[in-house]
Every structure is written in structure tokens, then in C-alpha cells.
Design a protein around this motif. Structure first.
Motif, short mmCIF file in Angstrom:
data_model
loop_
_atom_site.label_atom_id
_atom_site.label_comp_id
_atom_site.label_asym_id
_atom_site.label_seq_id
_atom_site.Cartn_x
_atom_site.Cartn_y
_atom_site.Cartn_z
N ASP A 30 -12.98 0.16 -7.32
CA ASP A 30 -13.68 -0.05 -6.05
C ASP A 30 -13.39 -1.43 -5.44
OD1 ASP A 30 -15.58 0.88 -4.18
OD2 ASP A 30 -17.06 -0.48 -5.04
N ARG A 31 -13.08 -2.43 -6.29
CA ARG A 31 -12.87 -3.79 -5.78
C ARG A 31 -11.70 -3.84 -4.80
NH1 ARG A 31 -9.22 -7.18 -5.64
NH2 ARG A 31 -7.96 -5.75 -6.88
N ARG A 32 -11.88 -4.57 -3.73
CA ARG A 32 -10.79 -4.77 -2.77
C ARG A 32 -10.63 -6.26 -2.53
NH1 ARG A 32 -9.95 -0.46 -3.87
NH2 ARG A 32 -8.30 -1.71 -4.76
N SER A 33 -9.42 -6.66 -2.20
CA SER A 33 -9.19 -8.02 -1.72
C SER A 33 -9.80 -8.11 -0.32
CB SER A 33 -7.70 -8.32 -1.65
OG SER A 33 -7.15 -8.33 -2.95
N ILE A 34 -10.61 -9.13 -0.13
CA ILE A 34 -11.33 -9.28 1.15
C ILE A 34 -10.70 -10.40 1.96
CG2 ILE A 34 -13.58 -9.91 2.16
CD1 ILE A 34 -13.37 -7.02 0.92
N ARG A 35 -10.40 -10.10 3.21
CA ARG A 35 -9.79 -11.12 4.08
C ARG A 35 -10.63 -11.39 5.32
NH1 ARG A 35 -5.89 -7.95 1.86
NH2 ARG A 35 -4.38 -9.00 0.52
N ALA A 36 -11.69 -10.59 5.52
CA ALA A 36 -12.61 -10.82 6.64
C ALA A 36 -14.00 -11.06 6.05
CB ALA A 36 -12.62 -9.63 7.58
N VAL B 7 -10.38 -13.01 -2.10
CA VAL B 7 -8.94 -12.72 -2.06
C VAL B 7 -8.24 -13.84 -2.80
CG1 VAL B 7 -8.51 -13.77 0.23
CG2 VAL B 7 -6.91 -12.08 -0.70
N TRP B 8 -7.29 -13.43 -3.62
CA TRP B 8 -6.48 -14.36 -4.43
C TRP B 8 -5.24 -14.68 -3.61
CZ3 TRP B 8 -4.88 -12.58 -10.05
CH2 TRP B 8 -4.00 -13.51 -10.63
N LYS B 9 -5.10 -15.94 -3.20
CA LYS B 9 -3.97 -16.34 -2.35
C LYS B 9 -2.99 -17.19 -3.15
CE LYS B 9 -4.97 -14.84 1.90
NZ LYS B 9 -4.84 -15.67 3.08
N THR B 10 -1.71 -16.95 -2.85
CA THR B 10 -0.64 -17.76 -3.46
C THR B 10 0.34 -18.19 -2.36
OG1 THR B 10 0.44 -15.67 -4.03
CG2 THR B 10 -0.70 -16.80 -5.81
N ASN B 11 -0.21 -18.68 -1.26
CA ASN B 11 0.64 -19.09 -0.13
C ASN B 11 1.65 -20.15 -0.59
OD1 ASN B 11 -2.37 -18.89 0.51
ND2 ASN B 11 -1.45 -18.28 2.45
N PRO B 12 2.80 -20.23 0.11
CA PRO B 12 3.82 -21.21 -0.28
C PRO B 12 3.29 -22.65 -0.38
CG PRO B 12 4.68 -19.72 1.41
CD PRO B 12 3.23 -19.37 1.22
N GLY C 150 -8.78 1.19 0.03
CA GLY C 150 -7.87 0.93 -1.07
C GLY C 150 -6.55 1.69 -0.88
N ARG C 151 -5.48 1.05 -1.25
CA ARG C 151 -4.18 1.74 -1.18
C ARG C 151 -3.90 2.36 -2.54
NH1 ARG C 151 -0.02 -2.37 1.11
NH2 ARG C 151 -1.32 -3.82 -0.06
N PRO C 152 -3.60 3.67 -2.56
CA PRO C 152 -3.50 4.37 -3.84
C PRO C 152 -2.45 3.76 -4.76
CG PRO C 152 -2.90 5.81 -2.00
CD PRO C 152 -3.29 4.50 -1.41
N ARG C 153 -2.71 3.85 -6.05
CA ARG C 153 -1.77 3.37 -7.06
C ARG C 153 -0.99 4.55 -7.61
NH1 ARG C 153 -4.24 -0.90 -4.86
NH2 ARG C 153 -4.63 -2.66 -6.28
N THR C 154 0.19 4.24 -8.06
CA THR C 154 1.05 5.25 -8.68
C THR C 154 0.41 5.69 -9.99
OG1 THR C 154 2.92 4.07 -7.76
CG2 THR C 154 3.40 5.66 -9.51
C1 LIG Z 1 -0.89 -13.08 -8.11
C2 LIG Z 1 -1.40 -12.56 -6.81
C3 LIG Z 1 -1.15 -13.24 -5.64
C4 LIG Z 1 -1.64 -12.79 -4.41
N1 LIG Z 1 -1.38 -13.52 -3.28
C5 LIG Z 1 -1.83 -13.09 -2.09
C6 LIG Z 1 -1.57 -13.86 -0.91
O1 LIG Z 1 -0.94 -14.91 -0.95
N2 LIG Z 1 -2.05 -13.38 0.25
C7 LIG Z 1 -2.78 -12.23 0.32
O2 LIG Z 1 -3.20 -11.87 1.42
N3 LIG Z 1 -3.07 -11.50 -0.78
C8 LIG Z 1 -2.61 -11.90 -1.98
N4 LIG Z 1 -2.90 -11.19 -3.12
C9 LIG Z 1 -3.75 -10.00 -3.04
C10 LIG Z 1 -2.89 -8.73 -2.99
O3 LIG Z 1 -2.21 -8.68 -1.77
C11 LIG Z 1 -3.81 -7.51 -3.18
O4 LIG Z 1 -4.30 -7.52 -4.50
C12 LIG Z 1 -3.06 -6.21 -2.90
O5 LIG Z 1 -2.78 -6.07 -1.53
C13 LIG Z 1 -3.86 -4.98 -3.35
O6 LIG Z 1 -5.09 -4.94 -2.68
P1 LIG Z 1 -6.47 -4.86 -3.47
O7 LIG Z 1 -6.61 -6.15 -4.26
O8 LIG Z 1 -7.52 -4.72 -2.41
O9 LIG Z 1 -6.41 -3.66 -4.37
C14 LIG Z 1 -2.41 -11.60 -4.36
C15 LIG Z 1 -2.67 -10.90 -5.54
C16 LIG Z 1 -2.18 -11.37 -6.75
C17 LIG Z 1 -2.48 -10.60 -8.02
#
Ligand SMILES: Cc1cc2nc3c(=O)[nH]c(=O)nc-3n(C[C@H](O)[C@H](O)[C@H](O)COP(=O)(O)O)c2cc1C
Length: 192
Positions: A18-24, A137-142, A176-180
Motif C-alpha cells: 500500500d505504501r507509495r512515494s509521496i511527492r505532494a 519520498v526517498w530522493k537521490t538527486n544529483p 501504485g504501478r504494478p510490479r512484475t
Molecule cells: C534508491 C532510491 C532512490 C530514489 N530516488 C528518487 C528520486 O531521486 N526522485 C524521485 O522522485 N523518486 C525517487 N525514488 C522513489 C522511486 O521513484 C519510487 O520508489 C518508484 O517510483 C516506485 O514508486 P512507489 O515507491 O510509490 O512504489 C527513489 C527510490 C529509491 C529506492
């Protein structure tokens, strides 16, 4: 005392899916004690040799601005022109930013184990947060590799930023985007 009093009635597998990455995010503040309680769940990640190679830097309130400005300083002139204000506004309306840092072990095996366990910690944190309605949301921007950003963020030489986590109550939860199906990636060896 822990602020995490919510009794989970959902199965762990449901929480994971159920968990999603949140950007808003909503602008409602998040209590620092709640974030530290979530971190104290997250630190139960597996960690080889109990090295616990992590450290955290939490940015809230006014302290978010110099961090956002350090991020913008890494942009090209064209990006600054086009994106600076929008990125600053986005950064400032998110209640909390957590930099998760790993101490870099010069030995490859230990480095890999440590990166793996800090990644486990981040996922623990995301799940524990989701359980109480908080989005991450976990970010790893440059720019996390940029020396001037690292210095402004308080990251020491010999430390790696594993993630910049944006934290807040979700304004919008994406589908959520489906996983394989794992069976497509599974090789089973049962007989010789
Ligand atoms: C190591 C790692 C780095 C990530 N870096 C970014 C990022 O820089 N920007 C971003 O928008 N999402 C980032 N994400 C989130 C993924 O984009 C996200 O997990 C993926 O789209 C699947 O969506 P969900 O987490 O909602 O299932 C990162 C996730 C991981 C595991």
C-alpha cells in the motif's frame, strides 16, 4: 514515552504493498518527537556487525531555506532561471527533510553491507511512517554528490548521503504501478 500509540490492524504485507512515494504534501507540521520515534523503529534494520553506520540530519522550519538555497546553487544558470523559485517553493512547503547519511567504510565488503543496511533502514522508516499516515519520498538527486551542497547540509568528509527524504502528510497519493510477478524472475532448482 513513544508517540507511536497506533495499533496496527493491517498485515505487514498489505502495508508494504500500500505504501507509495509521496511527492505532494500538505503543509501541516510534523512533530519532531514523532520523526524520532519513527527513526527508532527504523534503526531495527539488520546491520552486519551491529555497525549501525547511519546518521541523520533533520531540517524543519526556517532551516529548510539555506538547504534549499544550497540545492539551487548547484543548478546551471539556465536551470536557476527556469526552476529556482518553483523548487524553493516546493522545498519550503514540505514540513521536514531528513538527510540519511552513511559512514563510508574503505573496505568494499563492509561498504556494501553498510549501504544495504542503510537502505533497509530507509525502507523501515518509510513503512513505519506510512503506518501512521505520513508520506515519504526517498530522493537521490544529483546535487547530493555536490561538495558545496554536502558542506551546506552538514555532511562530513567520509560520509555518503544515501537519501534525502521529504516527509509530510500526503496531499495526493498516486496509484501504485504494478510490479512484475516474482515468478517471472525466479529460477527454482529442486532436483539434480
Ligand atoms: C534508491 C532510491 C532512490 C530514489 N530516488 C528518487 C528520486 O531521486 N526522485 C524521485 O522522485 N523518486 C525517487 N525514488 C522513489 C522511486 O521513484 C519510487 O520508489 C518508484 O517510483 C516506485 O514508486 P512507489 O515507491 O510509490 O512504489 C527513489 C527510490 C529509491 C529506492
Amino acid at each position: 514515552m513513544s508517540t507511536l500509540q497506533i495499533q496496527s490492524i493491517r498485515a505487514l504485507s498489505e502495508l508494504i504493498k500500500d505504501r507509495r512515494s509521496i511527492r505532494a504534501f500538505r503543509t501541516d507540521p510534523i512533530d519532531t518527537d514523532l520523526i524520532t520515534d519513527l527513526l527508532n523503529v527504523a534503526v531495527w534494520a539488520p546491520t552486519h556487525g551491529l555497525r549501525e553506520p547511519w546518521r541523520f540530519i533533520l531540517y524543519k522550519g526556517d532551516a529548510r531555506k539555506p538547504l534549499a538555497e544550497a540545492m539551487i546553487r548547484t543548478y546551471t544558470a539556465e536551470e536557476k532561471e527556469r526552476l529556482a523559485q518553483q523548487k524553493l517553493d516546493y522545498f519550503m512547503q514540505i514540513p521536514a527533510h531528513l538527510i540519511v547519511v552513511m559512514k563510508e567504510d574503505p573496505r568494499q565488503k563492509q561498504w556494501e553491507e553498510d549501504y544495504a543496511c542503510v537502505s533497509c533502514l530507509i525502507q523501515n522508516f518509510q513503512l513505519a511512517a506510512w503506518e501512521v499516515g505520513i508520506g515519504v519520498v526517498w530522493k537521490t538527486n544529483p546535487f547530493i554528490h555536490n561538495p558545496s551542497f554536502r558542506e551546506a547540509a552538514g555532511v562530513q568528509p567520509g560520509e555518503k548521503i544515501v537519501g534525502l527524504l521529504h516527509i509530510g502528510y500526503p496531499e495526493q497519493v498516486p496509484a501504485g504501478r504494478p510490479r512484475t510477478d516474482a515468478r517471472e524472475k525466479l529460477t527454482i532448482k529442486e532436483t539434480i
